[in-house]
Motif scaffolding. Structure first.
Motif, PDB file in Angstrom:
ATOM      1  N   VAL A 227       0.841  -1.192   0.000  1.00 41.71           N
ATOM      2  CA  VAL A 227       0.000   0.000   0.000  1.00 41.71           C
ATOM      3  C   VAL A 227       0.879   1.245   0.000  1.00 41.71           C
ATOM      4  CG1 VAL A 227      -1.707   1.299   1.344  1.00 41.71           C
ATOM      5  CG2 VAL A 227      -1.834  -1.182   1.260  1.00 41.71           C
ATOM      6  N   ALA A 228       0.404   2.264  -0.706  1.00 44.32           N
ATOM      7  CA  ALA A 228       1.044   3.578  -0.663  1.00 44.32           C
ATOM      8  C   ALA A 228      -0.037   4.627  -0.477  1.00 44.32           C
ATOM      9  CB  ALA A 228       1.818   3.858  -1.946  1.00 44.32           C
ATOM     10  N   GLN A 229       0.328   5.692   0.176  1.00 45.07           N
ATOM     11  CA  GLN A 229      -0.531   6.856   0.295  1.00 45.07           C
ATOM     12  C   GLN A 229       0.170   7.983  -0.442  1.00 45.07           C
ATOM     13  OE1 GLN A 229      -1.519   8.042   4.307  1.00 45.07           O
ATOM     14  NE2 GLN A 229      -2.317   9.999   3.641  1.00 45.07           N
ATOM     15  N   ILE A 230      -0.526   8.568  -1.403  1.00 50.88           N
ATOM     16  CA  ILE A 230       0.023   9.709  -2.135  1.00 50.88           C
ATOM     17  C   ILE A 230      -0.878  10.885  -1.820  1.00 50.88           C
ATOM     18  CG2 ILE A 230       0.687  10.659  -4.365  1.00 50.88           C
ATOM     19  CD1 ILE A 230       1.065   7.751  -5.332  1.00 50.88           C
ATOM     20  N   ASN A 231      -0.313  11.834  -1.114  1.00 47.71           N
ATOM     21  CA  ASN A 231      -1.068  12.930  -0.521  1.00 47.71           C
ATOM     22  C   ASN A 231      -2.169  12.299   0.338  1.00 47.71           C
ATOM     23  OD1 ASN A 231       0.756  14.518  -1.837  1.00 47.71           O
ATOM     24  ND2 ASN A 231      -0.654  15.261  -3.379  1.00 47.71           N
ATOM     25  N   ASP A 232      -3.426  12.490   0.027  1.00 48.50           N
ATOM     26  CA  ASP A 232      -4.488  11.942   0.872  1.00 48.50           C
ATOM     27  C   ASP A 232      -5.171  10.717   0.282  1.00 48.50           C
ATOM     28  OD1 ASP A 232      -4.124  13.917   2.819  1.00 48.50           O
ATOM     29  OD2 ASP A 232      -5.418  15.321   1.748  1.00 48.50           O
ATOM     30  N   LYS A 233      -4.621  10.151  -0.773  1.00 47.89           N
ATOM     31  CA  LYS A 233      -5.266   9.022  -1.448  1.00 47.89           C
ATOM     32  C   LYS A 233      -4.457   7.738  -1.263  1.00 47.89           C
ATOM     33  CE  LYS A 233      -7.304   7.645  -5.818  1.00 47.89           C
ATOM     34  NZ  LYS A 233      -7.562   7.998  -7.207  1.00 47.89           N
ATOM     35  N   TYR A 234      -5.164   6.642  -0.996  1.00 54.74           N
ATOM     36  CA  TYR A 234      -4.540   5.333  -0.836  1.00 54.74           C
ATOM     37  C   TYR A 234      -4.533   4.571  -2.157  1.00 54.74           C
ATOM     38  CZ  TYR A 234      -4.060   4.954   4.251  1.00 54.74           C
ATOM     39  OH  TYR A 234      -3.659   5.092   5.548  1.00 54.74           O
ATOM     40  N   TYR A 235      -3.464   3.804  -2.366  1.00 58.00           N
ATOM     41  CA  TYR A 235      -3.329   2.919  -3.520  1.00 58.00           C
ATOM     42  C   TYR A 235      -2.944   1.545  -2.976  1.00 58.00           C
ATOM     43  CZ  TYR A 235      -3.278   7.268  -6.123  1.00 58.00           C
ATOM     44  OH  TYR A 235      -3.619   8.496  -6.637  1.00 58.00           O
ATOM     45  N   GLU A 236      -3.744   0.543  -3.310  1.00 53.24           N
ATOM     46  CA  GLU A 236      -3.579  -0.786  -2.719  1.00 53.24           C
ATOM     47  C   GLU A 236      -3.178  -1.820  -3.756  1.00 53.24           C
ATOM     48  OE1 GLU A 236      -7.575  -1.057  -1.229  1.00 53.24           O
ATOM     49  OE2 GLU A 236      -7.066  -0.023   0.631  1.00 53.24           O
ATOM     50  N   ASN A 237      -2.708  -2.978  -3.253  1.00 56.67           N
ATOM     51  CA  ASN A 237      -2.308  -4.114  -4.093  1.00 56.67           C
ATOM     52  C   ASN A 237      -1.348  -3.666  -5.196  1.00 56.67           C
ATOM     53  OD1 ASN A 237      -4.034  -6.083  -2.734  1.00 56.67           O
ATOM     54  ND2 ASN A 237      -5.715  -4.917  -3.631  1.00 56.67           N
ATOM     55  N   LEU A 238      -0.365  -2.896  -4.816  1.00 60.83           N
ATOM     56  CA  LEU A 238       0.546  -2.316  -5.801  1.00 60.83           C
ATOM     57  C   LEU A 238       1.493  -3.331  -6.413  1.00 60.83           C
ATOM     58  CD1 LEU A 238       1.425   1.012  -3.984  1.00 60.83           C
ATOM     59  CD2 LEU A 238      -0.022   0.728  -6.001  1.00 60.83           C
ATOM     60  N   THR A 239       1.817  -3.083  -7.634  1.00 62.39           N
ATOM     61  CA  THR A 239       2.859  -3.792  -8.370  1.00 62.39           C
ATOM     62  C   THR A 239       3.723  -2.707  -9.006  1.00 62.39           C
ATOM     63  OG1 THR A 239       1.605  -3.817 -10.442  1.00 62.39           O
ATOM     64  CG2 THR A 239       1.296  -5.714  -8.940  1.00 62.39           C
ATOM     65  N   PRO A 240       4.903  -3.053  -9.484  1.00 64.55           N
ATOM     66  CA  PRO A 240       5.695  -2.034 -10.175  1.00 64.55           C
ATOM     67  C   PRO A 240       4.937  -1.415 -11.354  1.00 64.55           C
ATOM     68  CG  PRO A 240       7.096  -3.861  -9.581  1.00 64.55           C
ATOM     69  CD  PRO A 240       5.686  -4.283  -9.256  1.00 64.55           C
ATOM     70  N   GLU A 241       4.159  -2.220 -12.062  1.00 68.20           N
ATOM     71  CA  GLU A 241       3.391  -1.706 -13.203  1.00 68.20           C
ATOM     72  C   GLU A 241       2.300  -0.731 -12.742  1.00 68.20           C
ATOM     73  OE1 GLU A 241       5.500  -5.263 -13.957  1.00 68.20           O
ATOM     74  OE2 GLU A 241       3.797  -5.105 -12.596  1.00 68.20           O
ATOM     75  N   LYS A 242       1.621  -1.059 -11.647  1.00 64.06           N
ATOM     76  CA  LYS A 242       0.561  -0.175 -11.142  1.00 64.06           C
ATOM     77  C   LYS A 242       1.137   1.161 -10.675  1.00 64.06           C
ATOM     78  CE  LYS A 242      -2.931  -3.491  -9.580  1.00 64.06           C
ATOM     79  NZ  LYS A 242      -3.636  -4.022  -8.400  1.00 64.06           N
ATOM     80  N   ILE A 243       2.245   1.112  -9.952  1.00 60.00           N
ATOM     81  CA  ILE A 243       2.817   2.364  -9.448  1.00 60.00           C
ATOM     82  C   ILE A 243       3.361   3.199 -10.603  1.00 60.00           C
ATOM     83  CG2 ILE A 243       5.159   1.557  -8.887  1.00 60.00           C
ATOM     84  CD1 ILE A 243       3.076   3.842  -6.608  1.00 60.00           C
TER      85      ILE A 243
END
Length: 162
Positions: A135-151
């Motif tokens: 998981v990453a948080q960018i500013n106030d938004k969460y991004y889940e189940n990340l992969t290198p392609e998704k990020i």
């Protein structure tokens, strides 16, 4: 001139006062107001909060609260603050490869900001989404189940916002 809340933050501060009968409880929302105004929490702003809340709240107390919580930036950050969870659940799901990929792409190390001030990357402890890692948080938004392609796709979308 010494720091003062922005007009919007001053209005919010005035609304907070009756909601928090204990002065100590005002510290957290006031730190958020400071961060919203300046982008980070600094000594000057913490002194201002201590002065505005008043006795018995001291600069040392405000500083203790601000440094205890990781949600307050203690230094300026880029337009996009990328915080990647490095706690055990995310780590076991590959957060280290996400951090490595992002830092490699941006040409910085964790804890640094790009020269153009667009991005800051930080590894943080537990964003509270352990079942969805990495998981990453960018500013106030969460991004889940990340992969290198998704990020990679997320950063491409952020570039369009600049």
């Amino acid at each position: 001139m010494a720091y003062q809340f922005s007009q919007d933050s001053e209005i919010r501060f005035q609304r907070l006062i009756p909601q928090f009968p204990s002065k100590r409880s005002l510290i957290l929302p006031c730190l958020f107001l400071l961060q919203a105004d300046k982008g980070f929490v600094d000594q000057e702003g913490m002194q201002y909060i201590a002065d505005r809340i008043g006795d018995p709240i001291s600069l040392a107390h405000v500083h203790g609260v601000a440094t205890f919580y990781t949600m307050y930036n203690k230094k300026p950050v880029g337009k996009f603050h990328i915080q990647i969870c490095g706690n055990i659940s995310c780590y076991l799901s590959g957060s280290d490869s996400i951090t490595e990929h992002v830092c490699s792409k941006l040409g910085i190390d964790p804890g640094e900001t790009t020269g153009d001030k667009k991005y800051t990357v930080d590894e943080v402890q537990c964003l509270g989404a352990c079942g969805f890692g990495p998981v990453a948080q960018i500013n106030d938004k969460y991004y889940e189940n990340l992969t290198p392609e998704k990020i990679e796709a997320i950063i491409s979308e952020l570039e369009k916002q600049v």
